[in-house]
Every structure is written in C-alpha cells, then in structure tokens.
Design an enzyme around this catalytic site. Structure first.
Site, PDB file in Angstrom:
ATOM      1  N   SER A 135       0.744  -1.158   0.040  1.00  0.00           N
ATOM      2  CA  SER A 135       0.036   0.128  -0.136  1.00  0.00           C
ATOM      3  C   SER A 135       1.283   1.226  -0.361  1.00  0.00           C
ATOM      4  O   SER A 135       1.718   1.503   0.676  1.00  0.00           O
ATOM      5  CB  SER A 135      -0.844  -0.095   1.186  1.00  0.00           C
ATOM      6  OG  SER A 135      -1.513   1.534   1.911  1.00  0.00           O
ATOM      7  N   LYS A 161      -1.422  -1.204  -4.282  1.00  0.00           N
ATOM      8  CA  LYS A 161      -2.239  -0.467  -4.344  1.00  0.00           C
ATOM      9  C   LYS A 161      -1.910   1.365  -4.037  1.00  0.00           C
ATOM     10  O   LYS A 161      -0.615   0.716  -3.277  1.00  0.00           O
ATOM     11  CB  LYS A 161      -2.729  -0.986  -2.759  1.00  0.00           C
ATOM     12  CG  LYS A 161      -3.641   0.185  -1.590  1.00  0.00           C
ATOM     13  CD  LYS A 161      -4.761  -0.571  -1.153  1.00  0.00           C
ATOM     14  CE  LYS A 161      -4.964   0.886   1.043  1.00  0.00           C
ATOM     15  NZ  LYS A 161      -5.887  -0.606   1.269  1.00  0.00           N
ATOM     16  N   ASP A 188      -6.947   3.422  -2.891  1.00  0.00           N
ATOM     17  CA  ASP A 188      -7.583   3.275  -1.660  1.00  0.00           C
ATOM     18  C   ASP A 188      -7.998   4.697  -1.459  1.00  0.00           C
ATOM     19  O   ASP A 188      -7.468   5.825  -1.683  1.00  0.00           O
ATOM     20  CB  ASP A 188      -7.251   2.750  -0.380  1.00  0.00           C
ATOM     21  CG  ASP A 188      -8.121   2.656   0.673  1.00  0.00           C
ATOM     22  OD1 ASP A 188      -9.037   3.462   1.143  1.00  0.00           O
ATOM     23  OD2 ASP A 188      -7.008   1.915   1.409  1.00  0.00           O
ATOM     24  N   GLU A 213     -11.193   0.842  -3.178  1.00  0.00           N
ATOM     25  CA  GLU A 213     -11.402   0.574  -1.826  1.00  0.00           C
ATOM     26  C   GLU A 213     -11.591   1.847  -0.668  1.00  0.00           C
ATOM     27  O   GLU A 213     -11.967   2.862  -0.597  1.00  0.00           O
ATOM     28  CB  GLU A 213     -10.419  -0.122  -1.425  1.00  0.00           C
ATOM     29  CG  GLU A 213     -10.655   0.270   0.439  1.00  0.00           C
ATOM     30  CD  GLU A 213      -8.819  -0.380   0.942  1.00  0.00           C
ATOM     31  OE1 GLU A 213      -8.051  -0.537   0.274  1.00  0.00           O
ATOM     32  OE2 GLU A 213      -8.800  -0.883   2.146  1.00  0.00           O
ATOM     33  N   GLY A 290      -4.264  -4.065   6.556  1.00  0.00           N
ATOM     34  CA  GLY A 290      -3.247  -3.519   7.097  1.00  0.00           C
ATOM     35  C   GLY A 290      -3.097  -1.918   8.215  1.00  0.00           C
ATOM     36  O   GLY A 290      -3.920  -1.262   7.406  1.00  0.00           O
TER      37      GLY A 290
HETATM   38  O1  OSB Z   1      -7.070   2.000   5.391  1.00  0.00           O
HETATM   39  O2  OSB Z   1      -6.245   0.303   4.926  1.00  0.00           O
HETATM   40  C1  OSB Z   1      -6.001   1.662   5.027  1.00  0.00           C
HETATM   41  C2  OSB Z   1      -2.729   2.340   6.780  1.00  0.00           C
HETATM   42  C3  OSB Z   1      -3.446   2.706   7.715  1.00  0.00           C
HETATM   43  C4  OSB Z   1      -4.955   2.838   8.005  1.00  0.00           C
HETATM   44  C5  OSB Z   1      -5.360   2.113   6.969  1.00  0.00           C
HETATM   45  C6  OSB Z   1      -4.759   2.172   5.856  1.00  0.00           C
HETATM   46  C7  OSB Z   1      -3.616   1.850   5.799  1.00  0.00           C
HETATM   47  C8  OSB Z   1      -2.828   0.758   4.958  1.00  0.00           C
HETATM   48  C9  OSB Z   1      -1.289   0.288   5.204  1.00  0.00           C
HETATM   49  O3  OSB Z   1      -3.299   1.481   4.128  1.00  0.00           O
HETATM   50  C10 OSB Z   1      -2.126  -0.736   5.110  1.00  0.00           C
HETATM   51  C11 OSB Z   1      -0.404  -1.803   5.630  1.00  0.00           C
HETATM   52  O4  OSB Z   1       0.634  -1.761   4.730  1.00  0.00           O
HETATM   53  O5  OSB Z   1      -0.043  -2.050   6.754  1.00  0.00           O
HETATM   54 MG    MG Z   2      -8.060   0.643   3.776  1.00  0.00          MG
END
Ligand code: OSB
Ligand code: MG
Length: 369
Positions: A135, A161, A188, A213, A290
C-alpha cells in the site's frame, strides 16, 4: 489456561518514510502491545488503535481505557480453555473493536502455544505461503510514484495499491496503468469522496482496477450500493465493515463485491473468521488489510491470510517496508516470487525482540490475577 498476568505497552514506531493518505500524514505509528502470561506461556497481541482518531474513532488512550477497565478485569485470574469463553466475558462491551482485537490476539497466541500449534493452524489456515501486496501513500509527483512502484515490483510484490484523494486521483491512476499495463492494481480513498464525485469513478472504471477501496463515507453502506450499481469495477469496503452483520448488509445490498478484513476493525480473529466463512459461501473474495503493524500484529495478519478464501494479495508487506527495525525475530520478508512464508512455530511463530520492544515502549502497565 489460567490468565495470570496481562501487560499493556503503548508503543511508538517511527516509519521509514511518511505515509500520506486522504486522512493526513503519518510519521510514526502508535499502537498497544498486549502481553498475556498463562500456564507458563506468553501470548502477544497488537491493538491497532492509532494516535489519532482519523481512520477510526478509537485511539491508544480509548483502547487503553477499555482494555484496563473492562476487558482485562473480565478475564484476569480466570481459567479459560477457548477464546470464545473470554469473548463471552466481555460481550457486554459495545464497539471498541481494536481494543478487543488486541487482547483476543494475545489469547489466541497463548492458547496456540499451550497446544503447541501455529496460529495459522489454530485459525484453520490452509496455505503455507501467502500472496502479498503493498500500500503506497500519496506521492508528490507521478514520476516519484512510478519509481516507487517499479521498486516494489522488482522486490516481487504481487499487487500495488495507491492511496487517492480529490486532486490526487485520475492522473496517478492513468500514469500507473500506462507504465504497468498488466499489474494487479487498486486504489484506496479512505472515504474522501461523495456520490457527487461519481464522474471520477466512472472514469476510473476504464483502467481495469482490481477494486476501488472505501470511496465513500466511513460508516456508509447505502451510498456505496448506489455507486456500485454504476460501476464495473468491484468496490471493496474497509472502514464501513465492523462485523459479520455489516458484511451481510453490504453484500446483500450489493454495496461491494470484495471485503477487506482487518482483525482490528472487526474485533479480532473470531469475527474475522465468521466474515471470511460467510464471504466464501457468497463467492465474495476477501483479502487481509493492514494498519502498519509491528511484527506482532503482522504475524497475526499472516496467519489469518492463510485461510482459503483470502484469494487476493493482502496489505501485508515486509517489515523493512515500514520500520528500520522490527520488534520480532525473524522479521517478515517477501520472497522474490511475491509470497510471504506463514510461520509454522507455535502461536504467532516469531519471537519478540525484548530489547527492541523496550526501545519503542512509551508507557507500560501490568495487571495481576
Ligand atoms: O485504509 O487500508 C487502510 C494504514 C493505516 C490505516 C488505514 C489503512 C492503511 C493502509 C496501510 O493502507 C496498510 C499496511 O500496509 O499496513
Ligand atoms: Mg483501506
């Protein structure tokens, strides 16, 4: 398993680079590490409540309060043989999913260790390796983003992502698709849009995205059903899903066609499994989200993602993608083929590095039965 002692640690881990989303910029991640000592074993869990109430209303202080004053007193000194018994003891507590999930995770780990089996096995996992994605936060420039993506693809990541926000969306999506036509690619929005922005999503529909997302409201299910009706691209809900009931509503209303399961957001592995099983029965793919976890929370996510209906790569990346030093050993690595090994040792299957844990601890408190 007699619950003898529980310890909470407020930890603060400094990210290797700032993480920019529609919710703001994060430089470090504050979470709570939960330690449960029982029958000669130690169970570890991570509550993913953050320092700020921007992703969720929960924060480290609210989760600490709920853990210390309600959840921990309900199980301390008790003899339990299943996680369900512990959950029954605090079933009266409404909401506060991240507080609950941190304690539940430590109990799952401790119970798996008393049985000498891995957490993956205890949860009903079937995979030995899981497919992983990454992400990526909002970048200053399109060139910068393409370079970052190129680097992650070279490391093996199977899915990219990117975070989007109004003004930081179509130009990034278009450039990524042009440069990397064949990759699994998703966006996202973390609830940064409304139905008035439908035109943006109709344009996004042409880029063969794996999913979009959480485009709309963070508790919304209804407006997402109106948006999904207008799109070919599956919507995936994150923020709006806190339980099996939310999942049923979202699937029955066709508000989304994919679910992001984060144990922290739904109260733990028990609810995660119920959502996973229901989605499997409805032919809805799921993937593991995550929250920039340390290796303790990451280990739980890896075990969860080993269940059979986690058919899409998760937001489960290598430890070094987030932190210079992890608080577990060995740290999590991505294999060149874009998979991550599911630990096979008892419980979470990795050891907590006490020296590193001590270094990131801001405050700790322990409670005895
Ligand atoms: O929206 O998925 C999310 C991190 C913190 C809060 C929300 C989100 C996220 C991430 C990171 O997208 C996901 C990761 O690599 O841990
Ligand atoms: Mg998310």
């Amino acid at each position: 398993m007699k619950i003898e002692r529980i310890e909470l640690r407020h930890v603060k881990l400094v990210l290797v680079s700032p993480f920019v989303t529609s919710m703001g910029t994060e430089y470090d991640e504050e979470h709570i590490i939960v330690r449960v000592d029982a029958d000669g074993v130690t169970g570890w869990g991570e509550s993913v409540a953050e320092g700020t109430p921007f992703y969720s209303y929960e924060t480290v202080p609210t989760a600490w309060h709920i853990l210390r004053d309600f959840l921990i007193p309900s199980i301390l000194g008790k003899d339990i043989s299943t996680v369900d018994e512990a959950i029954a003891g605090y079933a009266k507590v409404r909401g506060h999913m991240m507080a609950k999930a941190g304690l539940e995770a430590a109990l799952w780990d401790a119970l798996a260790k008393t049985k000498g089996i891995s957490l993956s096995q205890m949860l009903g996992g079937t995979r030995k390796k899981i497919d992983v994605g990454v992400s990526i936060g909002i970048q200053d420039s399109v060139e910068g983003l393409l370079k970052k993506i190129g680097g992650y693809l070279a490391e093996g990541y199977k899915r990219i992502k990117i975070k989007i926000a109004p003004g930081f969306d179509l130009q990034f999506v278009e450039a990524v698709r042009k440069e990397f036509p064949g990759i699994l690619f998703q966006v996202d929005a973390n609830s940064a849009y409304t139905l008035d922005d439908i035109g943006i999503f109709k344009k996004m529909d042409d880029y063969n995205l794996l999913l979009i997302e959480q485009p709309l409201g963070y508790e919304d299910i209804f407006d997402h059903s109106k948006l999904q009706r207008e799109l070919k691209t599956p919507i995936c809900l994150d923020e709006s899903i806190h339980s099996l009931d939310d999942t049923r509503a979202a699937i029955e209303l066709d508000s989304c066609r994919i679910i992001n399961i984060k144990p922290g957001r739904v109260g733990g592995f028990t609810e995660s499994k119920l959502i996973h099983d229901y989605c499997a029965s409805m032919n809805i793919p799921v993937w593991c989200g995550g929250m920039l976890e340390s290796g303790i929370g990451r280990a739980g996510n890896v075990a969860l993602a080993s269940l059979s209906n986690f058919t899409l790569p998760g937001d489960i990346s290598a430890s070094k993608r987030y932190y210079k030093e992890d608080i577990v050993e060995p740290e999590f690595v991505v294999n060149p083929d874009g998979t991550m090994d599911v630990p096979t040792n008892p419980g979470i299957g990795v050891e907590v590095n006490m020296k590193n844990l001590e270094k990131v601890t801001v405050r700790s408190e322990s409670y005895k039965g």
